[in-house]
Design a protein around this motif. Structure first.
Motif, short mmCIF file in Angstrom:
data_model
loop_
_atom_site.label_atom_id
_atom_site.label_comp_id
_atom_site.label_asym_id
_atom_site.label_seq_id
_atom_site.Cartn_x
_atom_site.Cartn_y
_atom_site.Cartn_z
N ALA A 79 0.63 -1.44 -0.24
CA ALA A 79 -0.47 -0.20 -0.13
C ALA A 79 1.09 1.49 0.41
O ALA A 79 0.63 2.13 -0.73
CB ALA A 79 -0.99 0.22 1.05
N GLY A 80 1.89 1.51 0.65
CA GLY A 80 2.56 2.60 0.80
C GLY A 80 3.54 2.50 -0.73
O GLY A 80 3.53 3.81 -0.55
N ILE A 81 3.92 1.72 -1.52
CA ILE A 81 3.98 1.89 -2.21
C ILE A 81 3.58 1.57 -3.58
O ILE A 81 3.91 3.64 -4.53
CB ILE A 81 5.26 0.43 -2.70
N HIS A 82 2.40 1.86 -3.62
CA HIS A 82 1.44 1.91 -4.54
C HIS A 82 1.05 3.89 -4.03
O HIS A 82 0.68 4.53 -5.03
CB HIS A 82 -0.27 1.54 -4.20
N ARG A 83 1.59 3.40 -2.78
CA ARG A 83 0.64 5.55 -2.72
C ARG A 83 2.21 6.00 -3.10
O ARG A 83 1.83 7.63 -3.65
CB ARG A 83 0.28 5.64 -1.06
N LEU A 84 2.69 5.83 -2.90
CA LEU A 84 4.43 6.21 -2.45
C LEU A 84 4.43 7.06 -4.71
O LEU A 84 4.72 8.02 -5.62
CB LEU A 84 5.05 5.80 -3.08
N PHE A 85 4.01 5.72 -5.23
CA PHE A 85 3.66 5.81 -7.24
C PHE A 85 2.50 6.73 -7.58
O PHE A 85 2.52 7.34 -8.45
CB PHE A 85 4.07 4.34 -7.87
N LYS A 86 1.50 6.35 -6.82
CA LYS A 86 0.12 7.45 -7.16
C LYS A 86 0.84 9.01 -6.82
O LYS A 86 0.39 9.84 -8.00
CB LYS A 86 -0.89 7.38 -6.19
N GLU A 87 1.54 9.27 -5.45
CA GLU A 87 2.20 10.89 -5.61
C GLU A 87 3.15 11.53 -6.85
O GLU A 87 3.09 12.81 -6.96
CB GLU A 87 2.50 10.72 -3.88
N GLU A 88 4.29 10.52 -7.53
CA GLU A 88 4.91 10.65 -8.29
C GLU A 88 4.03 10.22 -9.18
O GLU A 88 5.15 10.70 -10.41
CB GLU A 88 6.25 10.20 -7.69
N ARG A 89 2.85 10.18 -9.53
CA ARG A 89 2.70 10.76 -10.87
C ARG A 89 2.53 8.82 -11.67
O ARG A 89 3.19 9.41 -13.14
CB ARG A 89 2.58 11.86 -11.39
N ILE A 90 3.86 8.10 -11.03
CA ILE A 90 4.22 7.27 -12.20
C ILE A 90 3.03 5.72 -12.20
O ILE A 90 1.59 5.33 -11.28
CB ILE A 90 4.80 6.49 -11.66
N GLU A 91 2.35 5.64 -13.34
CA GLU A 91 0.90 5.41 -13.22
C GLU A 91 1.17 3.66 -13.88
O GLU A 91 2.13 3.11 -14.05
CB GLU A 91 0.17 5.03 -15.13
N VAL A 92 0.88 2.90 -12.71
CA VAL A 92 0.68 1.60 -12.78
C VAL A 92 -0.10 0.49 -13.59
O VAL A 92 -1.79 1.32 -12.80
CB VAL A 92 0.89 1.10 -10.73
N VAL A 93 0.05 -0.44 -13.92
CA VAL A 93 -1.33 -0.98 -14.51
C VAL A 93 -1.13 -2.53 -14.40
O VAL A 93 0.02 -3.03 -14.51
CB VAL A 93 -1.38 -0.70 -16.29
N LEU A 94 -1.49 -3.54 -13.29
CA LEU A 94 -1.56 -3.86 -12.67
C LEU A 94 -3.20 -5.71 -13.11
O LEU A 94 -3.93 -4.72 -14.00
CB LEU A 94 -1.65 -4.35 -10.96
N ASP A 95 -2.71 -6.18 -12.83
CA ASP A 95 -3.47 -7.72 -12.99
C ASP A 95 -3.94 -7.71 -14.80
O ASP A 95 -4.82 -7.96 -16.41
CB ASP A 95 -4.74 -7.34 -13.44
N ALA A 96 -3.02 -6.95 -15.64
CA ALA A 96 -2.20 -7.14 -17.29
C ALA A 96 -1.43 -8.05 -17.69
O ALA A 96 -0.33 -9.00 -17.16
CB ALA A 96 -1.90 -6.15 -17.83
N ASN A 97 -2.19 -8.78 -18.93
CA ASN A 97 -1.87 -9.65 -19.73
C ASN A 97 -0.74 -9.37 -21.04
O ASN A 97 -1.80 -8.76 -21.76
CB ASN A 97 -2.19 -10.63 -19.47
#
Length: 477
Positions: free
Chosen positions: A225-243
């Motif tokens: 959760a902390g890493i997800h929050r960090l990346f959101k704050e730095e505006r890094i897009e994260v796309v998960l559950d992806a093939n």
């Protein structure tokens, strides 16, 4: 075997000059043994050239870039609201460090007496390695003992269009001479996350694509959760559950990635300028002639070893990643210690050793021992000590208060079972706890120590004087 080729006799022949092999060469040579190291390209292997040290060099340049963005927070006012990143200068700083370390390594080889042979080596018989030199000439080396230390390389999955896209791996990413307009990263492990944040701080738009539903899904919920929050704050897009279904275009020009969300069938297209692949590692065992030496592989393609790192061929050993060891340089160092013990009358083994790790994002993530997930899956009862980094005085002085410290302490004793730090200087703080755990000290030894003020390690005192909680699964026990 060519009967005209003279076979040179050595006490130890090392195939692959990575960190573990390099230390083995210097140590055995210093002990009076005749040693040869066969290395294709890099003095010292991957770590000082294309992996650990260069990547942390680049990451620190990105840290400095982040300070420019936070200038007003520290009272720094400039007439210019923007700054520029010179990637050529960033790369040159990295290259200079690598060059400096290469000189150090070569000098140490000279002092030790171990022979460093540049070329491509492969087994041609039991404990006999043939080396093809850059000029085409060949040498044959026979060792009383042979150590295989050839490492791994980035995996490229059979995704339609991937090879045609000529993607970056971590090696090429460290040599970028421009800031990518939009970097797409396939893979959400250590390499992917570290590059994602660094390139974002240099000015790239960044998209991270991962198969799992969480970043670092093996870690505890508060960590992810902390890493997800960090990346959101730095505006890094994260796309998960992806093939990834298909890739079009060429990295460095324009790439298009067609994704399918796992389980739903919904598709999404992502467009970017550059593509970095960091989806896993493949052992470097192809073309080594291992079958001629009687060395067997595991089902996953790594060299099969026992707890002493002996292979299925007598007198042949394997260390580091190619032996399936955890993919950290500090583990390859310990692998060398295991083999050295076996060859000098000791009894060091790999079984039961605990491995520290650090993810060098900012703030860092470091852990030693059990996580909560691991303790609960093993039904181990523990007390949880946890404080936010803002409770660490030194963290407030440097305005780095994101994250937390936490420790698991056995319920019936004061033994520390595991420690996790997500915050500034996490690796250094974790190492202090690791030493205490390795020495068998109770958590009270850290709690009651006189630690220098104000330091990050001092945060262990408020951590271990805080009121512990009992996890739900253990309540009522």
């Amino acid at each position: 075997m060519n009967p005209k080729t003279t076979v040179e006799e050595f006490d130890v022949v090392i195939l692959g000059g990575g960190t573990g092999g390099t230390l083995a060469a210097w140590t055995f040579a210093a002990e009076g043994r005749r040693v040869a190291v066969v290395e294709r390209k890099y003095v010292g292997g991957s770590c000082p050239n294309i992996a650990c040290l260069p990547s942390k060099n680049i990451i620190y340049s990105a840290k400095v870039a982040s300070y420019f963005c936070r200038g007003r927070e520290f009272g720094m006012v400039s007439e210019r609201s923007e700054f520029a990143v010179d990637m050529l200068a960033v790369r040159e700083r990295k290259r200079k460090m690598v060059s400096d370390w290469n000189r150090v390594y070569l000098e140490e080889y000279k002092k030790s007496g171990a022979e460093l042979i540049f070329g491509t080596g492969r087994f041609v018989a039991s404990k006999t390695v043939e080396v093809e030199l850059p000029d085409g000439a060949k040498r044959q080396l026979c060792g009383t003992n042979v150590i295989v230390n050839t490492g791994t390389h980035a995996s490229l999955e059979p995704i339609p269009g991937l090879l045609d896209a000529q993607p970056l791996t971590h090696i090429e990413a460290l040599e970028l001479d421009e800031v990518p307009a939009h970097l797409i990263i396939l893979g959400s492990g250590y390499i992917g996350l570290e590059f994602a944040q660094a390139m974002r701080r240099f000015g790239s738009n960044v998209t991270v694509v991962g198969r799992s539903s969480r970043l670092l899904s093996a870690e505890d919920d508060d960590v992810t959760a902390g890493i997800h929050r960090l990346f959101k704050e730095e505006r890094i897009e994260v796309v998960l559950d992806a093939n990834v279904k298909r890739i079009a275009g060429k990295s460095g020009d324009s790439v298009r990635i067609l994704l399918e969300k796992n389980g739903s069938g919904a598709q999404k297209t992502i467009e970017g300028s550059h593509l970095l692949v960091a989806t896993g590692r493949t052992p470097n065992t192809q073309g080594l002639g291992l079958e001629l030496a009687g060395v067997e592989l595991t089902e996953n393609g790594y060299i099969k070893v026992d707890e002493h790192l002996a292979t299925t061929a007598r007198g042949v050993w394997a260390i580091g990643e190619v032996a399936g060891s955890p993919m950290f340089t500090h583990v390859s160092v310990d692998d060398f210690r295991v083999v050295h013990a076996s060859l000098t009358g000791g009894n060091r083994v790999t079984a039961g050793r605990q491995i520290p790790f650090c993810l060098f994002i900012d703030p860092e993530l470091a852990r030693f021992g059990l996580s909560e997930r691991e303790a609960q899956s093993q039904n181990i009862l523990y007390r949880l000590f946890k404080i936010p980094m803002e409770a660490v005085m030194r963290a407030t002085t440097v305005a780095e208060t994101r994250g937390f410290l936490k420790a698991l302490v056995e319920t019936k004793t004061d033994r520390i079972l595991g420690f996790t730090a997500f915050g500034v200087g996490a690796a250094e703080v974790m190492t202090s706890v690791q030493i205490a755990m390795s020495a068998g000290l109770p958590y009270t030894a850290l709690r009651d120590s006189i630690l220098t003020h104000p330091t990050l390690v001092e945060g262990l005192i408020p951590l271990f004087t805080s009121a512990p909680s009992i996890p739900e699964f253990a309540q009522g026990e």
